[in-house]
Design an enzyme around this catalytic site. Sequence first.
Site, short mmCIF file in Angstrom:
data_model
loop_
_atom_site.label_atom_id
_atom_site.label_comp_id
_atom_site.label_asym_id
_atom_site.label_seq_id
_atom_site.Cartn_x
_atom_site.Cartn_y
_atom_site.Cartn_z
N ASP A 63 49.82 -26.56 62.62
CA ASP A 63 49.52 -26.49 64.04
C ASP A 63 49.29 -27.88 64.64
O ASP A 63 49.66 -28.14 65.78
CB ASP A 63 48.28 -25.62 64.26
CG ASP A 63 48.56 -24.14 64.07
OD1 ASP A 63 49.75 -23.77 64.00
OD2 ASP A 63 47.61 -23.36 64.00
N ASP A 74 25.11 -28.86 70.76
CA ASP A 74 25.86 -29.88 70.03
C ASP A 74 27.13 -30.27 70.77
O ASP A 74 27.78 -31.25 70.42
CB ASP A 74 26.22 -29.38 68.63
CG ASP A 74 25.01 -29.31 67.71
OD1 ASP A 74 23.94 -29.81 68.09
OD2 ASP A 74 25.14 -28.75 66.61
N SER A 108 35.39 -20.12 66.23
CA SER A 108 34.46 -20.53 65.18
C SER A 108 33.06 -20.78 65.74
O SER A 108 32.06 -20.62 65.03
CB SER A 108 34.96 -21.80 64.48
OG SER A 108 36.21 -21.58 63.86
#
Length: 282
Positions: free
Chosen positions: A65, A169, A185
């Site tokens: 990818d 984050d 994710s």
Amino acid sequence: MERVLGTVAVGFHTGNQRAELMAGAVAAWLLEQGCRAFVVETRKEETCCSAPWEEVDLLLTLGGDGTMLGFARRVLELGIPILGLNVGEVGFLTELTPTDWQTCLPAILAGEYEISSRLVLACTVLRRGEVAHQGYAVNDVVIGCGSLARMIRLDVWYGGDHLGQVRADGLIVATPTGSSGYSISAGGPLVYPELDVFVLTPICPFLHAFRPMVLPLEEEIRVHVLEARSQVVLTQDGQVGVTLNPGDNVFASRAKHSLRLVRPLHSHYASKLKSKGFLRGN
């Protein structure tokens, strides 16, 4: 039936020895089929690559990818259809494999394929009122910490609507194509790849005060960097990075050009989700 494909560029990234070996074999095979073919080699960090693109009907990328995304950003404004042959690991965007490409390509070259039009993000960084960076992202724009895992504070706007501040984050602004990557994710949703929406996904938000969101494209996303206790970095598709300063504004909107992916007639989104482990089939 789509357009018959007569000229094919075979692209790979320098350093992928397997792809380099296959590129010559694939180009030779294409010539035997009566196509015009040539090989394009480029380094991952290059933002452009020279080739007679005006003659190309199809860009066939060899790699994973990451290879597809790198080439996609380089040729986006030319509107060249792209097809991926997976010589990498995951290969969610790719359609061909080292074992089936000779079986599948003849039908595609003859026009038996579909074009999947995908949203691409245009990204701009404004610093003290001046443009500090511009680029494209096929999968996502990520504003996150550098080497230290320390929270940053961001102010997020959708057009004139203030969505709120996020301490996290980082923040992912993903396309539907990229929703199956870093975004999922981090807890974001899977979005059908041909929809025209933004996906906002915070990375490890403090107290979960900012939830993942799916927004239409009518307005642009603006992310203002308020505070950072460590280096803040903007990345496009996980490949192009630029350091951000407190006070910088990152704008994400729909690019003028869409990515055109070649999809074999036998390829189906749900089947791909199952084969890559996103869905469980009975």
